[in-house]
Design a protein around this motif. Structure first.
Motif, PDB file in Angstrom:
ATOM      1  N   VAL A 187      42.938  44.624  36.617  1.00  0.00           N
ATOM      2  CA  VAL A 187      41.836  44.011  35.866  1.00  0.00           C
ATOM      3  C   VAL A 187      40.508  44.197  36.620  1.00  0.00           C
ATOM      4  O   VAL A 187      39.523  44.668  36.055  1.00  0.00           O
ATOM      5  N   ILE A 188      40.509  43.831  37.917  1.00  0.00           N
ATOM      6  CA  ILE A 188      39.238  43.762  38.648  1.00  0.00           C
ATOM      7  C   ILE A 188      38.734  45.159  39.052  1.00  0.00           C
ATOM      8  O   ILE A 188      37.568  45.501  38.814  1.00  0.00           O
ATOM      9  N   ASN A 189      39.618  45.980  39.629  1.00  0.00           N
ATOM     10  CA  ASN A 189      39.132  47.224  40.253  1.00  0.00           C
ATOM     11  C   ASN A 189      38.491  48.195  39.255  1.00  0.00           C
ATOM     12  O   ASN A 189      37.337  48.600  39.443  1.00  0.00           O
ATOM     13  N   SER A 204      31.377  35.698  35.530  1.00  0.00           N
ATOM     14  CA  SER A 204      30.141  34.961  35.191  1.00  0.00           C
ATOM     15  C   SER A 204      29.482  35.529  33.934  1.00  0.00           C
ATOM     16  O   SER A 204      28.756  34.832  33.235  1.00  0.00           O
ATOM     17  N   ASN A 205      29.733  36.776  33.609  1.00  0.00           N
ATOM     18  CA  ASN A 205      29.184  37.390  32.387  1.00  0.00           C
ATOM     19  C   ASN A 205      30.229  37.231  31.272  1.00  0.00           C
ATOM     20  O   ASN A 205      31.336  37.781  31.371  1.00  0.00           O
ATOM     21  N   PRO A 206      29.918  36.454  30.201  1.00  0.00           N
ATOM     22  CA  PRO A 206      30.955  36.141  29.201  1.00  0.00           C
ATOM     23  C   PRO A 206      31.525  37.372  28.499  1.00  0.00           C
ATOM     24  O   PRO A 206      32.676  37.357  28.075  1.00  0.00           O
ATOM     25  N   TYR A 207      30.729  38.443  28.415  1.00  0.00           N
ATOM     26  CA  TYR A 207      31.221  39.652  27.731  1.00  0.00           C
ATOM     27  C   TYR A 207      32.160  40.450  28.644  1.00  0.00           C
ATOM     28  O   TYR A 207      33.178  40.984  28.199  1.00  0.00           O
ATOM     29  N   LYS A 213      39.866  39.807  30.081  1.00  0.00           N
ATOM     30  CA  LYS A 213      41.001  39.153  29.409  1.00  0.00           C
ATOM     31  C   LYS A 213      41.777  40.159  28.562  1.00  0.00           C
ATOM     32  O   LYS A 213      43.002  40.108  28.478  1.00  0.00           O
ATOM     33  N   THR A 214      41.040  41.065  27.910  1.00  0.00           N
ATOM     34  CA  THR A 214      41.693  42.084  27.081  1.00  0.00           C
ATOM     35  C   THR A 214      42.599  42.971  27.940  1.00  0.00           C
ATOM     36  O   THR A 214      43.743  43.262  27.578  1.00  0.00           O
ATOM     37  N   ILE A 215      42.075  43.382  29.099  1.00  0.00           N
ATOM     38  CA  ILE A 215      42.874  44.239  29.997  1.00  0.00           C
ATOM     39  C   ILE A 215      44.101  43.461  30.476  1.00  0.00           C
ATOM     40  O   ILE A 215      45.224  43.982  30.506  1.00  0.00           O
ATOM     41  N   TYR A 216      43.870  42.188  30.817  1.00  0.00           N
ATOM     42  CA  TYR A 216      45.002  41.382  31.303  1.00  0.00           C
ATOM     43  C   TYR A 216      46.069  41.238  30.211  1.00  0.00           C
ATOM     44  O   TYR A 216      47.270  41.339  30.485  1.00  0.00           O
ATOM     45  N   ARG A 217      45.608  41.000  28.963  1.00  0.00           N
ATOM     46  CA  ARG A 217      46.574  40.829  27.852  1.00  0.00           C
ATOM     47  C   ARG A 217      47.442  42.082  27.703  1.00  0.00           C
ATOM     48  O   ARG A 217      48.649  42.006  27.550  1.00  0.00           O
ATOM     49  N   GLU A 218      46.806  43.240  27.777  1.00  0.00           N
ATOM     50  CA  GLU A 218      47.578  44.495  27.653  1.00  0.00           C
ATOM     51  C   GLU A 218      48.538  44.653  28.840  1.00  0.00           C
ATOM     52  O   GLU A 218      49.693  45.046  28.667  1.00  0.00           O
ATOM     53  N   ASP A 276      57.429  52.209  24.853  1.00  0.00           N
ATOM     54  CA  ASP A 276      56.779  52.573  23.588  1.00  0.00           C
ATOM     55  C   ASP A 276      55.637  51.617  23.228  1.00  0.00           C
ATOM     56  O   ASP A 276      55.416  51.320  22.042  1.00  0.00           O
ATOM     57  N   LEU A 277      54.923  51.155  24.250  1.00  0.00           N
ATOM     58  CA  LEU A 277      53.798  50.235  24.004  1.00  0.00           C
ATOM     59  C   LEU A 277      52.482  51.005  24.106  1.00  0.00           C
ATOM     60  O   LEU A 277      52.338  51.876  24.968  1.00  0.00           O
ATOM     61  N   LYS A 278      51.525  50.631  23.279  1.00  0.00           N
ATOM     62  CA  LYS A 278      50.189  51.256  23.343  1.00  0.00           C
ATOM     63  C   LYS A 278      49.229  50.260  23.997  1.00  0.00           C
ATOM     64  O   LYS A 278      49.214  49.077  23.622  1.00  0.00           O
ATOM     65  N   LEU A 279      48.427  50.747  24.965  1.00  0.00           N
ATOM     66  CA  LEU A 279      47.463  49.881  25.658  1.00  0.00           C
ATOM     67  C   LEU A 279      46.083  50.541  25.540  1.00  0.00           C
ATOM     68  O   LEU A 279      45.632  51.206  26.477  1.00  0.00           O
ATOM     69  N   PRO A 280      45.419  50.411  24.372  1.00  0.00           N
ATOM     70  CA  PRO A 280      44.206  51.201  24.148  1.00  0.00           C
ATOM     71  C   PRO A 280      43.067  50.928  25.133  1.00  0.00           C
ATOM     72  O   PRO A 280      42.411  51.872  25.597  1.00  0.00           O
ATOM     73  N   ALA A 281      42.815  49.663  25.467  1.00  0.00           N
ATOM     74  CA  ALA A 281      41.685  49.368  26.359  1.00  0.00           C
ATOM     75  C   ALA A 281      41.988  49.872  27.772  1.00  0.00           C
ATOM     76  O   ALA A 281      41.140  50.487  28.435  1.00  0.00           O
TER      77      ALA A 281
END
Ligand SMILES: NC(=O)C1=CN([C@@H]2O[C@H](COP(=O)(O)OP(=O)(O)OC[C@H]3O[C@@H](n4cnc5c(N)ncnc54)[C@H](OP(=O)(O)O)[C@@H]3O)[C@@H](O)[C@H]2O)C=CC1
Ligand SMILES: CC(C)(CO)C(=O)C(=O)O
Length: 298
Positions: A187-189, A204-207, A213-218, A276-281
């Motif tokens: 997530v961080i690197n 600190s930046n909400p966007y 969070k999206t990367i973590y979810r994937e 067989d999972l897709k992780l687009p982000a």
């Protein structure tokens, strides 16, 4: 207990300086020049404004086979491992080997090593190298360690002796231990490297936080049942604790060095493909880092 350290980078020098307080340590460096500097001037360690100097032995890697060791810490980057593994396969089988790399792509090759005692570790210290044998400790944490093959006994003397100033913590399950660290690195690197921001800006930046969070979810969709319940909170905690820091991937990109993206996101994507999972982000982030590496290499 004779301790060898392969790689005189930030982590290798920190381990060498720390462990040489209690054990005879030899650092194996890529170049003769670095070995000579360590032998003659020692390793300079700066921490919270205090300077100390330690004098472990040092030798270039091409003299590795002349030295008998009881245990060896391998402190090179993931992509530098293949050359080291060849040397280890050709040399004595007796030393216990401890792998300190971030990421998880080394697990597959570890299985091919003939050694009886193999360990993997998650280093939670933050160390920078500023010159041939000069390091700066920017966050003293601990080293989580787990058995990959064999048992704890081969290196228990080190684990016991080094506490409390240079602590190791045994973990029962190497996979979940490395996964926790890899979740943070996934997530961080790459996000900080693409956005060119400090670790703290990710939360600190909400966007940027939405993106994290999206990367973590994937990531968690691939390793759902193996990740600890508080893995996301731990990532937020690391961002907060290391808020002014620039991640190692951002620093690698800025210094035009290769990154460890294949060992981190590359490994996650290969595990996702098997399921067989897709992780687009995450896939897009992987291509962005590879693209930045390509641009710098041109
Ligand atoms: N720095 C940190 O705070 C942390 C690092 N880690 C992990 O620890 C590992 C090491 O990181 P770090 O110390 O920062 O990396 P560095 O790039 O600082 O160090 C790697 C060292 O390995 C040496 N090396 C490369 N190939 C060989 C070889 N064939 N023989 C002998 N030495 C060799 C390099 O030598 P040369 O410079 O001469 O090319 C370099 O000194 C990475 O996987 C990283 O992700 C984990 C947590 C924290
Ligand atoms: C935990 C984190 C993200 C701290 O910067 C790190 O390990 C790295 O930069 O490689």
């Amino acid at each position: 207990m004779k301790v060898g350290i392969i790689g005189g980078g930030a982590v290798g020098l920190f381990f060498a300086a720390s462990l040489s307080q209690w054990f005879p340590v030899t650092v194996f460096t890529r170049t003769q020049e670095q070995a000579h500097t360590i032998q003659t001037k020692g390793i300079k360690v700066e921490e919270a404004g205090e300077l100390s100097v330690r004098f472990p032995e040092a030798a270039p890697m091409d003299q590795f086979s002349r030295h008998a060791m009881d245990c060896i810490f391998i402190a090179v980057k993931q992509y530098q491992l293949p050359a080291i593994l060849e040397r280890l396969k050709e040399s004595s089988l007796s030393p216990a080997l401890i792998f300190l790399q971030n990421g998880m792509s080394h697990l597959t090759v570890l299985k091919t090593l003939p050694h009886q005692h193999l360990y993997v570790a998650a280093v939670e210290h933050g160390v920078l190298k500023s010159d041939t044998a000069d390091i700066h400790v920017r966050g003293r944490g601990q080293t989580k360690i787990a058995v990959f093959r064999g048992d704890e006994r081969a290196i228990s003397a080190i684990v016991e002796q080094a506490a409390p100033s240079f602590p190791f913590e045994w973990k029962a399950d190497y996979e979940s231990m490395l996964l926790g660290k890899m979740a943070a690195n996934s997530v961080i690197n790459p996000l900080t490297a693409v956005l060119r921001v400090t670790n703290g800006e990710l939360i600190s930046n909400p966007y940027y936080l939405k993106m994290a969070k999206t990367i973590y979810r994937e990531f968690s969709s691939v390793f759902a049942n193996k990740l600890s319940a508080g893995a996301w909170e731990e990532i937020v905690h690391i961002c907060r604790k290391t808020a002014p820091n620039r991640s190692s991937m951002l620093k690698d990109i800025e210094s035009k060095r290769p990154t460890e993206v294949d060992a981190i996101l590359g490994y996650v994507l290969s595990q996702a493909a098997e399921k067989d999972l897709k992780l687009p982000a995450l896939q897009a982030l992987y291509y962005m880092i590879k693209g930045l590496e390509y641009k710098e290499a041109e």
